[in-house]
Design a protein around this motif. Structure first.
Motif, PDB file in Angstrom:
ATOM      1  N   LEU A  72      -8.821 -38.536 -26.096  1.00  0.00           N
ATOM      2  CA  LEU A  72      -9.825 -39.442 -26.676  1.00  0.00           C
ATOM      3  C   LEU A  72      -9.323 -40.872 -26.531  1.00  0.00           C
ATOM      4  O   LEU A  72      -8.210 -41.195 -26.949  1.00  0.00           O
ATOM      5  N   LEU A  73     -10.158 -41.733 -25.928  1.00  0.00           N
ATOM      6  CA  LEU A  73      -9.847 -43.156 -25.767  1.00  0.00           C
ATOM      7  C   LEU A  73     -10.652 -43.939 -26.790  1.00  0.00           C
ATOM      8  O   LEU A  73     -11.878 -43.791 -26.876  1.00  0.00           O
ATOM      9  N   LEU A  74      -9.947 -44.772 -27.576  1.00  0.00           N
ATOM     10  CA  LEU A  74     -10.609 -45.531 -28.638  1.00  0.00           C
ATOM     11  C   LEU A  74     -10.398 -47.028 -28.410  1.00  0.00           C
ATOM     12  O   LEU A  74      -9.412 -47.618 -28.883  1.00  0.00           O
ATOM     13  N   PRO A  75     -11.322 -47.719 -27.676  1.00  0.00           N
ATOM     14  CA  PRO A  75     -11.207 -49.166 -27.477  1.00  0.00           C
ATOM     15  C   PRO A  75     -11.360 -49.908 -28.798  1.00  0.00           C
ATOM     16  O   PRO A  75     -12.203 -49.561 -29.635  1.00  0.00           O
ATOM     17  N   GLY A  76     -10.548 -50.935 -28.991  1.00  0.00           N
ATOM     18  CA  GLY A  76     -10.633 -51.745 -30.193  1.00  0.00           C
ATOM     19  C   GLY A  76      -9.969 -51.127 -31.409  1.00  0.00           C
ATOM     20  O   GLY A  76     -10.155 -51.627 -32.528  1.00  0.00           O
ATOM     21  N   SER A  77      -9.205 -50.081 -31.237  1.00  0.00           N
ATOM     22  CA  SER A  77      -8.523 -49.413 -32.358  1.00  0.00           C
ATOM     23  C   SER A  77      -7.023 -49.397 -32.088  1.00  0.00           C
ATOM     24  O   SER A  77      -6.594 -49.083 -30.980  1.00  0.00           O
ATOM     25  N   ASP A  78      -6.236 -49.692 -33.136  1.00  0.00           N
ATOM     26  CA  ASP A  78      -4.783 -49.561 -32.988  1.00  0.00           C
ATOM     27  C   ASP A  78      -4.374 -48.125 -33.299  1.00  0.00           C
ATOM     28  O   ASP A  78      -5.223 -47.248 -33.531  1.00  0.00           O
ATOM     29  N   ALA A  79      -3.080 -47.862 -33.332  1.00  0.00           N
ATOM     30  CA  ALA A  79      -2.589 -46.501 -33.514  1.00  0.00           C
ATOM     31  C   ALA A  79      -2.957 -45.939 -34.878  1.00  0.00           C
ATOM     32  O   ALA A  79      -3.315 -44.755 -35.016  1.00  0.00           O
ATOM     33  N   GLU A  80      -2.899 -46.768 -35.918  1.00  0.00           N
ATOM     34  CA  GLU A  80      -3.225 -46.287 -37.250  1.00  0.00           C
ATOM     35  C   GLU A  80      -4.699 -45.890 -37.351  1.00  0.00           C
ATOM     36  O   GLU A  80      -5.030 -44.837 -37.926  1.00  0.00           O
ATOM     37  N   ASN A  81      -5.586 -46.701 -36.807  1.00  0.00           N
ATOM     38  CA  ASN A  81      -7.015 -46.361 -36.827  1.00  0.00           C
ATOM     39  C   ASN A  81      -7.276 -45.104 -36.007  1.00  0.00           C
ATOM     40  O   ASN A  81      -8.079 -44.244 -36.392  1.00  0.00           O
ATOM     41  N   GLY A  82      -6.589 -44.986 -34.853  1.00  0.00           N
ATOM     42  CA  GLY A  82      -6.744 -43.780 -34.042  1.00  0.00           C
ATOM     43  C   GLY A  82      -6.277 -42.543 -34.784  1.00  0.00           C
ATOM     44  O   GLY A  82      -6.896 -41.476 -34.713  1.00  0.00           O
ATOM     45  N   ALA A  83      -5.164 -42.686 -35.511  1.00  0.00           N
ATOM     46  CA  ALA A  83      -4.649 -41.547 -36.268  1.00  0.00           C
ATOM     47  C   ALA A  83      -5.586 -41.170 -37.406  1.00  0.00           C
ATOM     48  O   ALA A  83      -5.747 -39.978 -37.731  1.00  0.00           O
ATOM     49  N   ALA A  84      -6.251 -42.160 -38.014  1.00  0.00           N
ATOM     50  CA  ALA A  84      -7.202 -41.862 -39.089  1.00  0.00           C
ATOM     51  C   ALA A  84      -8.387 -41.070 -38.554  1.00  0.00           C
ATOM     52  O   ALA A  84      -8.878 -40.137 -39.203  1.00  0.00           O
ATOM     53  N   VAL A  85      -8.878 -41.435 -37.351  1.00  0.00           N
ATOM     54  CA  VAL A  85      -9.967 -40.670 -36.730  1.00  0.00           C
ATOM     55  C   VAL A  85      -9.507 -39.252 -36.446  1.00  0.00           C
ATOM     56  O   VAL A  85     -10.224 -38.268 -36.706  1.00  0.00           O
ATOM     57  N   ALA A  86      -8.292 -39.134 -35.910  1.00  0.00           N
ATOM     58  CA  ALA A  86      -7.760 -37.804 -35.604  1.00  0.00           C
ATOM     59  C   ALA A  86      -7.648 -36.952 -36.856  1.00  0.00           C
ATOM     60  O   ALA A  86      -7.943 -35.740 -36.837  1.00  0.00           O
ATOM     61  N   GLU A  87      -7.262 -37.536 -37.959  1.00  0.00           N
ATOM     62  CA  GLU A  87      -7.116 -36.762 -39.207  1.00  0.00           C
ATOM     63  C   GLU A  87      -8.459 -36.258 -39.702  1.00  0.00           C
ATOM     64  O   GLU A  87      -8.581 -35.123 -40.166  1.00  0.00           O
ATOM     65  N   ARG A  88      -9.498 -37.080 -39.591  1.00  0.00           N
ATOM     66  CA  ARG A  88     -10.822 -36.633 -40.035  1.00  0.00           C
ATOM     67  C   ARG A  88     -11.319 -35.470 -39.172  1.00  0.00           C
ATOM     68  O   ARG A  88     -11.900 -34.505 -39.664  1.00  0.00           O
ATOM     69  N   VAL A  89     -11.095 -35.574 -37.869  1.00  0.00           N
ATOM     70  CA  VAL A  89     -11.494 -34.487 -36.967  1.00  0.00           C
ATOM     71  C   VAL A  89     -10.680 -33.220 -37.283  1.00  0.00           C
ATOM     72  O   VAL A  89     -11.222 -32.102 -37.323  1.00  0.00           O
ATOM     73  N   ARG A  90      -9.371 -33.388 -37.470  1.00  0.00           N
ATOM     74  CA  ARG A  90      -8.510 -32.240 -37.759  1.00  0.00           C
ATOM     75  C   ARG A  90      -8.962 -31.507 -39.011  1.00  0.00           C
ATOM     76  O   ARG A  90      -9.097 -30.269 -39.027  1.00  0.00           O
ATOM     77  N   ALA A  91      -9.222 -32.287 -40.085  1.00  0.00           N
ATOM     78  CA  ALA A  91      -9.609 -31.657 -41.348  1.00  0.00           C
ATOM     79  C   ALA A  91     -10.960 -30.958 -41.216  1.00  0.00           C
ATOM     80  O   ALA A  91     -11.153 -29.844 -41.726  1.00  0.00           O
ATOM     81  N   ARG A  92     -11.888 -31.599 -40.527  1.00  0.00           N
ATOM     82  CA  ARG A  92     -13.227 -31.006 -40.368  1.00  0.00           C
ATOM     83  C   ARG A  92     -13.148 -29.720 -39.538  1.00  0.00           C
ATOM     84  O   ARG A  92     -13.764 -28.706 -39.883  1.00  0.00           O
ATOM     85  N   PHE A  93     -12.392 -29.721 -38.468  1.00  0.00           N
ATOM     86  CA  PHE A  93     -12.303 -28.541 -37.607  1.00  0.00           C
ATOM     87  C   PHE A  93     -11.598 -27.394 -38.325  1.00  0.00           C
ATOM     88  O   PHE A  93     -12.010 -26.226 -38.205  1.00  0.00           O
ATOM     89  N   ALA A  94     -10.562 -27.733 -39.062  1.00  0.00           N
ATOM     90  CA  ALA A  94      -9.813 -26.684 -39.772  1.00  0.00           C
ATOM     91  C   ALA A  94     -10.669 -26.010 -40.835  1.00  0.00           C
ATOM     92  O   ALA A  94     -10.413 -24.838 -41.208  1.00  0.00           O
ATOM     93  N   ALA A  95     -11.684 -26.691 -41.338  1.00  0.00           N
ATOM     94  CA  ALA A  95     -12.524 -26.123 -42.399  1.00  0.00           C
ATOM     95  C   ALA A  95     -13.805 -25.492 -41.865  1.00  0.00           C
ATOM     96  O   ALA A  95     -14.636 -25.015 -42.650  1.00  0.00           O
ATOM     97  N   THR A  96     -13.999 -25.504 -40.552  1.00  0.00           N
ATOM     98  CA  THR A  96     -15.231 -24.967 -39.960  1.00  0.00           C
ATOM     99  C   THR A  96     -15.013 -23.508 -39.539  1.00  0.00           C
ATOM    100  O   THR A  96     -14.147 -23.233 -38.697  1.00  0.00           O
ATOM    101  N   PRO A  97     -15.788 -22.558 -40.103  1.00  0.00           N
ATOM    102  CA  PRO A  97     -15.606 -21.146 -39.721  1.00  0.00           C
ATOM    103  C   PRO A  97     -16.208 -20.864 -38.348  1.00  0.00           C
ATOM    104  O   PRO A  97     -17.225 -21.437 -37.966  1.00  0.00           O
ATOM    105  N   ILE A  98     -15.545 -19.987 -37.614  1.00  0.00           N
ATOM    106  CA  ILE A  98     -16.015 -19.557 -36.301  1.00  0.00           C
ATOM    107  C   ILE A  98     -16.530 -18.128 -36.461  1.00  0.00           C
ATOM    108  O   ILE A  98     -15.776 -17.222 -36.859  1.00  0.00           O
TER     109      ILE A  98
END
Length: 539
Positions: A452-478
């Motif tokens: 994932l490429l995030l223009p205009g975001s530093d590492a901390e902002n990129g990590a925050a996006v990654a954490e939201r995706v991680r938490a959402r995916f981990a809670a989604t049943p398959i």
């Protein structure tokens, strides 16, 4: 020309007479001066004699007493008085003659000045007429020519010696025009820029632009007529009319849509049958509508006009046009400017390429998109990274790069089958696409590995996006056949520093990803900084 010569001869005769009269004035003035001197001398002599008579002792009576007879004395007295008064009367008559001569001299001088002014005026008028750049004729109201310049003689083929016998009205090809012209000049005094056909003595007809006016020359009303030869222009116009008819035939027969738009009005002036079919309307419903309404936006049409005004034509241009039902269609066409007889039109011919554009778009999607998840493939993602790197350098904003990998994906395939594994990939991609910005770029760079490429975001902002995706995916049943299960993913985030190559940025994010996996998976790590958010691995 002969009448003008005769008028000049009369003027010269008047001038000669005035000159002779002017020579006579000094002689009469000399006679008046001599008469005045004699009258004054006689008057002085008479008064001197009277003074002598009165100087006798006792006055005039003793003197008269010396004469015998009353009548003789009375006559002598009358003669003496007459001799004293006669010079005065003569002097008064001389003064009256002098005054009359002065008035006559002034009148003669004024007449001479007026005649000279008239001569100068005629000469100036002749020079003005002769300097006119267009043919002209000066004629009497009955049409008899009085004067014409060489251009007019050449235009109509008139012999200068026969000008006086030429009637201007006989030159008009339409005999009724002469009477109409006379009536119009009587009512309005002038006529301007009237196109008519005229005859020449060679039997040839010519088109002229006629202007005429009633003028007064030496107290006589006349017709001043000026002509501009427009024969060649009319020939070209007639040729243009034929060409316009041929052009209309070609446009009507054209199998591709054609639109003619008024350059000044901006409204559609004409469309052919192919254009009517393209727009789904009758021709009469399309004409008179602003041309901008048939383009996707007014700005797009304004940009097209600006380029047309600069270049003069536009060739093989792709654009989007709007049909009256609101349907947007891709077209490819050419636009140019047609300058016809009286109008300037914008000619646009185009073909519908909507289906071609759809296929091109589909081919582009297949060439740049992962067919399973809809994310960019590795090649397209790499190209997008290069574009964003250039923008970041020009604008000076930060760019972060994220690499993520599904945890234990091989186990999922082995346990539930590849169809379920494909479903897990789709669920993960859907969550990512839902939670990122339109300016971000998601790519599948391996089997279960994404970037994932995030223009205009530093590492901390990129990590925050990654954490939201991680938490959402981990809670989604398959969902599976006998229930459901959950999956997780690990993330590595790196700042794509200025001057750093894409390979080094990938390497830094990849190292952070392996660190997250080494620390138990289902984590987010920032390259060189450790875990940004501590989360206990799921069982």
């Amino acid at each position: 020309m002969r009448d003008i010569g005769r008028q000049e001869s009369d003027t010269m005769s008047d001038a000669a007479a005035a000159f002779d009269a002017g020579r006579a004035v000094p002689r009469r003035a000399l006679v008046r001066r001599i008469s005045l001197v004699l009258a004054l001398a006689l008057s002085v002599s008479s008064f001197s004699l009277l003074a002598v008579v009165l100087s006798f002792d006792g006055g005039l009576s003793p003197l008269l007493a010396r004469f015998d007879g009353a009548m003789l004395r009375l006559g002598l007295l009358a003669l003496t008085g007459l001799m004293a008064v006669a010079p005065l009367v003569f002097l008064g008559m001389v003064w009256l003659a002098v005054a009359r001569e002065r008035r006559q001299a002034e009148a003669l001088s004024l007449l001479r000045d007026n005649r000279e002014a008239l001569r100068i005026s005629r000469d100036q008028l002749r020079r003005v007429f002769d300097s006119l750049p267009v043919p002209y004729v000066l004629a009497r109201l009955d049409g008899r020519a009085v004067q014409a310049n060489p251009q007019a003689l050449a235009l109509f083929g008139i012999d200068p010696e026969k000008l006086a016998g030429t009637n201007v009205f006989d030159l008009y090809a339409d005999p009724t025009f002469s009477e109409e012209l006379k009536g119009y000049l009587t009512d309005n005094g002038r006529i301007e820029n009237f196109e008519i056909t005229m005859n020449t003595v060679f039997g040839r007809k010519c088109w002229v632009l006629f202007s005429g006016a009633r003028v007064v020359m030496d107290g006589e009303p006349m017709l001043f007529a000026a002509f501009a030869d427009i024969t060649e222009r009319k020939r070209i116009e007639q040729a243009l009319q034929k060409n316009e008819a041929a052009l209309r035939t070609i446009i009507d027969a054209s199998p591709i849509p054609v639109i003619l738009t008024g350059h000044a009005s901006g409204t559609v002036a004409y469309v052919n049958q192919a254009a009517a079919k393209f727009f789904g309307r009758a021709i009469k419903e399309l004409v008179g509508v602003p041309a901008a309404d048939y383009w996707e936006s007014p700005e797009q049409y304004a940009a097209l006009l600006a380029e047309l005004n600069t270049r003069g034509f536009i060739d093989e241009r792709e654009a989007r046009m709007r049909r009256p039902d609101g349907d947007i269609r891709w077209v490819q066409g050419a636009t140019t400017v047609l300058r016809l007889q009286e109008d300037t039109l914008i000619y646009t011919a185009f073909s519908d390429i909507t289906e071609r554009k759809r296929k091109e778009s589909e081919l582009h999607r297949l060439a740049t998109t992962d067919p399973l998840t809809g994310a960019m493939n590795r090649r397209a993602f790499t190209e997008r990274c290069a574009v964003e790197a250039g923008r970041a350098r020009r604008s000076g904003y930060a760019v972060s790069l994220m690499i993520c990998d599904l945890d234990h994906f091989k186990r999922i395939n082995d346990s539930y089958g590849h169809a379920t594994g494909d479903a897990v990939l789709k669920v993960f991609t859907g969550i990512m696409q839902e939670m990122i910005r339109p300016s971000d770029a998601l790519g599948r760079i391996g089997g279960e590995e994404f970037a994932l490429l995030l223009p205009g975001s530093d590492a901390e902002n990129g990590a925050a996006v990654a954490e939201r995706v991680r938490a959402r995916f981990a809670a989604t049943p398959i969902a599976v056949a006998n229930g459901s299960f959950t999956a997780s993913a690990s993330f590595g985030v790196a700042l794509w520093a200025e001057g750093q190559s894409l390979e080094k940025a990938f390497s830094a994010a990849d190292e952070a990803l392996y660190e997250a996996k080494a620390k138990g998976r289902n984590r987010v790590e920032i390259a060189g900084r450790g875990e940004i958010i501590r989360i206990a691995p799921t069982a």
